[in-house]
Design a protein around this motif. Sequence first.
Motif, PDB file in Angstrom:
ATOM      1  N   THR A   2     -87.978  22.709 128.221  1.00 16.76           N
ATOM      2  CA  THR A   2     -89.355  22.409 127.808  1.00 16.76           C
ATOM      3  C   THR A   2     -89.692  20.947 128.041  1.00 16.76           C
ATOM      4  O   THR A   2     -90.775  20.608 128.548  1.00 16.76           O
ATOM      5  CB  THR A   2     -89.557  22.756 126.323  1.00 16.76           C
ATOM      6  OG1 THR A   2     -89.283  24.148 126.128  1.00 16.76           O
ATOM      7  CG2 THR A   2     -90.977  22.458 125.870  1.00 16.76           C
ATOM      8  N   GLN A   3     -88.772  20.049 127.681  1.00 16.39           N
ATOM      9  CA  GLN A   3     -88.991  18.617 127.895  1.00 16.39           C
ATOM     10  C   GLN A   3     -89.150  18.292 129.378  1.00 16.39           C
ATOM     11  O   GLN A   3     -90.011  17.503 129.768  1.00 16.39           O
ATOM     12  CB  GLN A   3     -87.828  17.819 127.314  1.00 16.39           C
ATOM     13  CG  GLN A   3     -87.785  17.793 125.793  1.00 16.39           C
ATOM     14  CD  GLN A   3     -86.503  17.162 125.269  1.00 16.39           C
ATOM     15  OE1 GLN A   3     -85.433  17.252 125.907  1.00 16.39           O
ATOM     16  NE2 GLN A   3     -86.583  16.526 124.114  1.00 16.39           N
ATOM     17  N   LYS A   4     -88.324  18.905 130.186  1.00 14.76           N
ATOM     18  CA  LYS A   4     -88.386  18.678 131.630  1.00 14.76           C
ATOM     19  C   LYS A   4     -89.725  19.158 132.192  1.00 14.76           C
ATOM     20  O   LYS A   4     -90.367  18.453 132.982  1.00 14.76           O
ATOM     21  CB  LYS A   4     -87.230  19.420 132.306  1.00 14.76           C
ATOM     22  CG  LYS A   4     -87.137  19.211 133.802  1.00 14.76           C
ATOM     23  CD  LYS A   4     -85.897  19.925 134.348  1.00 14.76           C
ATOM     24  CE  LYS A   4     -85.781  19.807 135.835  1.00 14.76           C
ATOM     25  NZ  LYS A   4     -84.589  20.506 136.360  1.00 14.76           N
ATOM     26  N   LEU A   9     -95.702  10.543 128.226  1.00 10.64           N
ATOM     27  CA  LEU A   9     -94.497  11.179 127.711  1.00 10.64           C
ATOM     28  C   LEU A   9     -94.639  11.383 126.207  1.00 10.64           C
ATOM     29  O   LEU A   9     -95.165  10.509 125.514  1.00 10.64           O
ATOM     30  CB  LEU A   9     -93.266  10.311 127.986  1.00 10.64           C
ATOM     31  CG  LEU A   9     -92.920  10.048 129.455  1.00 10.64           C
ATOM     32  CD1 LEU A   9     -91.654   9.206 129.537  1.00 10.64           C
ATOM     33  CD2 LEU A   9     -92.731  11.347 130.217  1.00 10.64           C
ATOM     34  N   LEU A  22     -82.401  16.513 129.295  1.00  9.89           N
ATOM     35  CA  LEU A  22     -83.670  17.142 128.935  1.00  9.89           C
ATOM     36  C   LEU A  22     -83.509  18.639 128.706  1.00  9.89           C
ATOM     37  O   LEU A  22     -82.794  19.314 129.441  1.00  9.89           O
ATOM     38  CB  LEU A  22     -84.695  16.921 130.046  1.00  9.89           C
ATOM     39  CG  LEU A  22     -85.089  15.478 130.370  1.00  9.89           C
ATOM     40  CD1 LEU A  22     -85.943  15.447 131.631  1.00  9.89           C
ATOM     41  CD2 LEU A  22     -85.846  14.849 129.207  1.00  9.89           C
ATOM     42  N   THR A  23     -84.197  19.156 127.693  1.00  6.88           N
ATOM     43  CA  THR A  23     -84.292  20.605 127.550  1.00  6.88           C
ATOM     44  C   THR A  23     -85.248  21.121 128.621  1.00  6.88           C
ATOM     45  O   THR A  23     -85.984  20.350 129.249  1.00  6.88           O
ATOM     46  CB  THR A  23     -84.831  20.991 126.168  1.00  6.88           C
ATOM     47  OG1 THR A  23     -86.194  20.528 126.064  1.00  6.88           O
ATOM     48  CG2 THR A  23     -83.991  20.377 125.048  1.00  6.88           C
ATOM     49  N   LYS A  64     -92.600  19.452 130.636  1.00  4.88           N
ATOM     50  CA  LYS A  64     -93.678  18.575 130.182  1.00  4.88           C
ATOM     51  C   LYS A  64     -93.668  17.243 130.930  1.00  4.88           C
ATOM     52  O   LYS A  64     -94.713  16.714 131.290  1.00  4.88           O
ATOM     53  CB  LYS A  64     -93.547  18.327 128.675  1.00  4.88           C
ATOM     54  CG  LYS A  64     -93.927  19.517 127.811  1.00  4.88           C
ATOM     55  CD  LYS A  64     -93.816  19.179 126.326  1.00  4.88           C
ATOM     56  CE  LYS A  64     -94.255  20.362 125.465  1.00  4.88           C
ATOM     57  NZ  LYS A  64     -94.110  20.055 124.013  1.00  4.88           N
ATOM     58  N   THR A  65     -92.466  16.714 131.179  1.00  5.51           N
ATOM     59  CA  THR A  65     -92.362  15.431 131.865  1.00  5.51           C
ATOM     60  C   THR A  65     -92.822  15.549 133.314  1.00  5.51           C
ATOM     61  O   THR A  65     -93.525  14.671 133.828  1.00  5.51           O
ATOM     62  CB  THR A  65     -90.913  14.910 131.812  1.00  5.51           C
ATOM     63  OG1 THR A  65     -90.466  14.866 130.454  1.00  5.51           O
ATOM     64  CG2 THR A  65     -90.814  13.518 132.404  1.00  5.51           C
TER      65      THR A  65
END
Length: 573
Positions: free
Chosen positions: A284-286, A250, A281-282, A288-289
């Motif tokens: 983008t964050q989602k 992460l 989560l944005t 990537k995760t």
Amino acid sequence: MPYLQIISQIIIFELLDETGTGNAKMQFAGNNAVNKIMTEISGHTVKALKATINRIDSSNHDKKQQVLTRLSENKLPSTKTLISYFELLLFICAFPPDKKILAKAEQEMLRITSFLKNSKKIKTALITNSGLPFTPYVSRFSYDCVQWLMNHPDCKIRINQFEDGVFELNDVLKMTLPALERSETTAGLDNTALLKTLSVKKQDQLRFLIKEIGKLDKQPGLTDHFFDGLGIQIEIMPKNKYFSRVYNRLPDPEVFFHREILRKFDYVRLFNTKITAPINLTATQKKKTILVVKNAMALKDRETDPVTYMDENSFRLYELERGITVAFYGMLPQRQMPLESYVGYTLFKNGFPAVYGGGWVFGRRSNFGINIFETFRGGESGYMMCQLLRVFKQVFKIDYFEIEPYQFGLDNPEGIESGAFWFYYRYGFRPLNKKLLKIANDEFVKISGPKHYHSPKKTLVKFTESNMVLNLGKKNHVGVYGISNKVIHMIRVQYHGDRVKAEAGCVIKFTEKTGLNASLNEHEAQVLKEVAMWAEALKINERKKLDLFVQMVKTKPADLYRYQQLLLQFFNE
């Protein structure tokens, strides 16, 4: 090693860019200059580090730092010792005692990354499937997983070989090729010759097969059946350092530093300590995760249905104590199980995927399965499991967890050798079988005594004759198997074993009772069959319960969390 040479080595590391490439000539020259006066890291020194690895206290702190410093001043080996060293560094990164030791471990990981990118000495067979940066992977994956890997930003894949499969390509392609090409499948050609005859270039073979088998994807089970039957072994080649176990993490987690490895704690109190809402989560964050979750499985040559067939709309991330973060996710509608919800999870420790598994959620009960990656098994295994149970308990209102004997030894020698039964017992799980429960209670008294008693192997094997349960409530809640048994009985008695007639008949009766006349998609229509047979088998005619069934028809394929709320309402009515 002279101070100025240490500094020059660190500068080389810092020249690495995001992909781990940096200035290759400078790295190579710098490493060579330093390596001339270095001795190679030995297995003995790595064992010295391992001896301190999960002893986080003042007496071991300085020793760990000294051993790490000594290792960092030696040349990296081209043997299995490198993999052992990598595993220990990964553990330190997930369970760091302080900033200084974490920085040293990260620096060593960077040195290994540079070494592997530039080294020509290491045999490919040694590092294949190791999870180290810039190393290959060879394995077999499902049709959907291969599709995902083909479009992966950080690796490329190709066919390594056809292993002994149930099918030949002729068997599959005769159903998918254009009519004018199908005659080629009757000429008795082997897989390689057939692809050559069809003018499929080597680099295009995998994409060609995925597209052809994809023509059968109206029935997902059929694509899986034929793709798995071909025995296709895949080779994965990383494009950069991110497709590796050390850099698959992460982004920017808040690091928790360990003064101790937590082994004793009040697990009941932990279960009841309220968790916070899922992280917002944005997009983008989602993205990537989710990539980290999926990578974690591929990098360890594993697959679970919730990861492979993930419904990304169901993805949630919960932040807990001691550097733990837990991701929950459900499955796409076409892959969901009847009535219950198979919920996958990944637990991260200071950003690193450390645990994976799932819960089969149905009302107040859930079957539960846990897998801790080998690297992290010397850490806070019990605490991590209890954190997972805590999140399941609070998110889905579960108070009855059940585990199957494989988890603690059935057809699993490692589970017997490690005494896994007692791992679950210490955190409240008990055998369902009353005779085995009494034996377990008596054995635990002996284990807890001062004489260092260990349960005989035959006793641990005996325990695998029963499931174990953690009952946090007062009831034994009904499971899907209890409903399915009654459905089987109903089909036999009312419809004389005719399952087609039973499905149609139950749906007609259900729609007459409820007045349901909405147009349904294929996934909703499947849920309708399931709840209609449930209602008929258990003679459910109450208006409130039937109304809840109607809501389930639309909800189950789309929202596992709302579907679980409806089940809880149903069982509480």
